[in-house]
Design a protein around this motif. Structure first.
Motif: not given
Length: 177
Positions: A7, A18, A64, A66-67, A71, A76, A82
């Motif tokens: 964050e 990314e 990745r 964490h994402r 979700c 994802p 994104q």
């Protein structure tokens, strides 16, 4: 890894990280985002530092994971959407009308199609650049072959010259002490 690290990343840091995770180099990211390669490297370095990762690929993997963990309600989100969502200059599908889903559980919901991916960065390589390594190899083979032919052609004189030098040397005697 704590979520606090992710964050704390800025939008550009997330974008760059990314794209690193998708296998792009800094030069390619430079062309996609319209910022210099030095700026790309700065964003990536800061992201790596904030996440406490040992290198850029590990940081991209951490992001990745964490994402994916965040979700758990479904698959994802597409990475490309994104990236465009994070960019303030590129809103998601600004020129497209929402389309209604027609079948299944999603009937009646609006679906936005992701914009076309950014164009590939321009390359300055030409076809000649691809031939240079092959030409260097051929030149090396020709040079080695020429040296081999030269040695073979002059072999008797080389041996004869060495024999003449040896014969011209004064004889030495070995004495025991």
């Amino acid at each position: 890894m704590t979520g606090k690290g992710v964050e704390s990343l800025s939008g550009k840091q997330l974008q760059c990280l990314e794209l690193v995770g998708e296998g792009y180099t800094s030069a390619e990211i430079e062309g996609m985002l319209g910022i210099s390669a030095n700026t790309v490297n700065t964003h990536i370095s800061l992201a790596v530092q904030k996440l406490g990762a040992p290198n850029r690929m590990h940081a991209a993997r951490m992001l990745r994971e964490h994402r994916l963990a965040a979700c758990d309600s479904g698959p994802p989100e597409n990475i490309t959407s994104q990236i465009f969502r994070l960019s303030p200059a590129l809103p998601l599908a600004p020129d497209r009308e929402p389309q209604r889903a027609s079948a299944g559980d999603d009937a009646g919901t609006e679906v936005f199609l992701a914009p076309d991916p950014p164009p590939a960065p321009p390359t300055s390589r030409s076809e000649i650049d691809d031939l240079i390594p092959a030409l260097k190899t051929v030149a090396l083979i020709v040079a080695i072959a020429a040296a081999f032919v030269f040695v073979l052609a002059n072999y008797p004189s080389i041996i004869g010259g060495a024999r003449d030098i040896y014969n011209a040397m004064p004889p030495t005697t070995i004495t025991a002490h």
